[in-house]
Design a protein around this motif. Structure first.
Motif, mmCIF file in Angstrom:
data_model
loop_
_atom_site.group_PDB
_atom_site.id
_atom_site.type_symbol
_atom_site.label_atom_id
_atom_site.label_comp_id
_atom_site.label_asym_id
_atom_site.label_seq_id
_atom_site.Cartn_x
_atom_site.Cartn_y
_atom_site.Cartn_z
ATOM 1 N N GLU A 240 0.834 -1.210 0.000
ATOM 2 C CA GLU A 240 0.000 0.000 0.000
ATOM 3 C C GLU A 240 0.868 1.259 0.000
ATOM 4 O O GLU A 240 0.544 2.252 -0.664
ATOM 5 N N ASP B 253 0.764 4.035 -2.800
ATOM 6 C CA ASP B 253 0.340 5.374 -2.380
ATOM 7 C C ASP B 253 1.394 6.425 -2.720
ATOM 8 O O ASP B 253 1.070 7.546 -3.107
ATOM 9 N N SER B 254 2.670 6.061 -2.604
ATOM 10 C CA SER B 254 3.745 7.013 -2.907
ATOM 11 C C SER B 254 3.940 7.216 -4.403
ATOM 12 O O SER B 254 4.522 8.211 -4.827
ATOM 13 N N TRP C 190 6.302 11.887 -0.152
ATOM 14 C CA TRP C 190 5.476 10.995 0.654
ATOM 15 C C TRP C 190 6.082 10.799 2.046
ATOM 16 O O TRP C 190 5.373 10.828 3.060
#
Length: 391
Positions: free
Chosen positions: A322, A326-327, A363
């Motif tokens: 994840e 996400d990054s 991130w």
């Protein structure tokens, strides 16, 4: 606030728990708290940066003698057990702390922390970095079948009687909550974001595709998949594996049997780490797929790679996968030889896939600063002490 930290690794050692706790301790000290660290004596010479931490007045180190590191799992277990016994006098030395933190793994440290907290009459916080006790049964690190459930029950007993459990992933917190533990907080791992800026030079395009794995080479990583994939990729693909661990010799033999060329190198530190990153087009982060606990495990190396703007190839699932998605600074690949081979061929055909556009550092600054973790810890410890004083 007077804090006692029990940990099997602290500055000037080089390890994931050392990196986490050196920065958190420094942040706690800068917030005005006193920290006593009970830890094995180190033979390493501190760097200038490490010396600045060690010379601070808010930090007191209470060392005890330690066995030499072992390359075998049995040796590591024996070392942690003997170190824990030797740490007991140090846990009772000096002024009474307001709170004790015990880091796990190094399971015997948990026992010492529990005993010290009860005899000194202060609350106990357990900092749980891995999915114990589940990981014990999955890894089969304990060869005596009768002993594993005994140790698992002991861990559960002690964790249940701590005043606060801190996990490094939300998935692990949910897992422990299902096991009946009520006082749980998540303070994620991460990197130092306030230190001198470190940069990695971009690699020039020379027609080759460089894959790097740098870190521990153990059973947890499942790097056999990467070695086997090399048998089926274009000749322009180069694999380098840097580090040490219990599985390194086995992987070297596998590469020889398959007739694939893999550049195995010894562990590196400091500037040499950055030089290896500069060599790489992508960096492997891998956890074997057949241990369920790895669904809520995030290798600490992942945060460093993202912060240094490295493209990540993730042979992971769950929370680690994840983070990569996400990054938007890498790719998550199914932990399978065919899937990895197909991915490598696609990247060789289209290197633009590897562009990160500095998304990883952005991130990390938002989600994985260990300075912020230190501030969160300070608030949490204050809450635990206040709750204990009202009982």
């Amino acid at each position: 606030m007077k804090i006692m930290l029990l940990t099997h690794s602290f500055t000037p050692e080089i390890s994931p728990p050392q990196r986490r706790w050196s920065i958190i301790v420094d942040e706690l000290g800068q917030l005005g708290h006193e920290v006593t660290v009970v830890t094995p004596k180190s033979n390493r010479i501190p760097s200038k940066r490490q010396r600045r931490l060690l010379d601070n007045s808010y930090l007191m180190l209470q060392h005890y003698p330690s066995m030499q590191r072992s390359k075998t799992m049995l040796g590591k277990v024996l070392k942690h057990g003997i170190d824990a016994v030797l740490s007991v006098p140090m846990a009772f030395k000096g002024k009474k702390p307001d709170i004790i933190i015990a880091t796990v793994p190094a399971i015997p440290t948990l026992i010492v922390g529990f005993v010290a907290s009860r005899l000194r009459g202060v609350p106990l916080v357990v900092d749980l970095r891995d999915a114990w006790p589940d990981l014990l049964s999955e890894s089969q690190v304990i060869k005596f079948r009768w002993l594993e459930p005994v140790i698992s029950r002991l861990i559960s007993f002690l964790v249940n009687r701590s005043d606060m459990l801190v996990t490094v992933t939300h998935g692990l917190a949910r897992k422990m909550e299902k096991n009946g533990i009520k006082n749980i907080a998540t303070i994620s791992n991460g990197v130092e974001t306030d230190g001198p800026e470190r940069s990695v030079a971009a690699r020039a395009n020379d027609g080759e595709f460089h894959i790097l794995y740098l870190g521990n080479i153990g059973r947890s990583q499942g790097l056999e998949t990467v070695i086997r994939a090399m048998e089926h990729v274009p000749g322009s693909v180069c694999l380098r594996i840097v580090g040490q661990g219990t599985e390194k010799n086995k992987l070297m033999r596998l590469a020889m049997e398959l007739g694939v060329e893999v550049d195995f190198q010894d562990p590196v530190y400091g500037q040499e780490v950055l030089e290896n990153y500069a060599w790489a087009d992508t960096c492997i982060v891998s956890l074997r797929p057949d241990w369920p606990s790895f669904s809520h495990t995030v290798p600490s190396k992942l945060y460093e790679l993202l912060y240094l703007n490295q493209h990540v190839t993730g042979l992971v699932r769950g929370e680690a996968a994840e983070i990569i998605r996400d990054s938007k600074a890498g790719a998550v690949i199914e932990q399978d030889v065919d899937a990895l081979v197909e991915y490598i061929k696609n990247v060789v055909a289209d290197p633009e896939i590897l562009r990160t556009d500095h998304r990883g550092p952005v991130w990390v600054m938002k989600h994985a600063s260990l300075r912020e973790a230190g501030r969160e810890y300070a608030k949490l410890l204050t809450t635990v002490i206040d709750a204990d004083s009202k009982r």
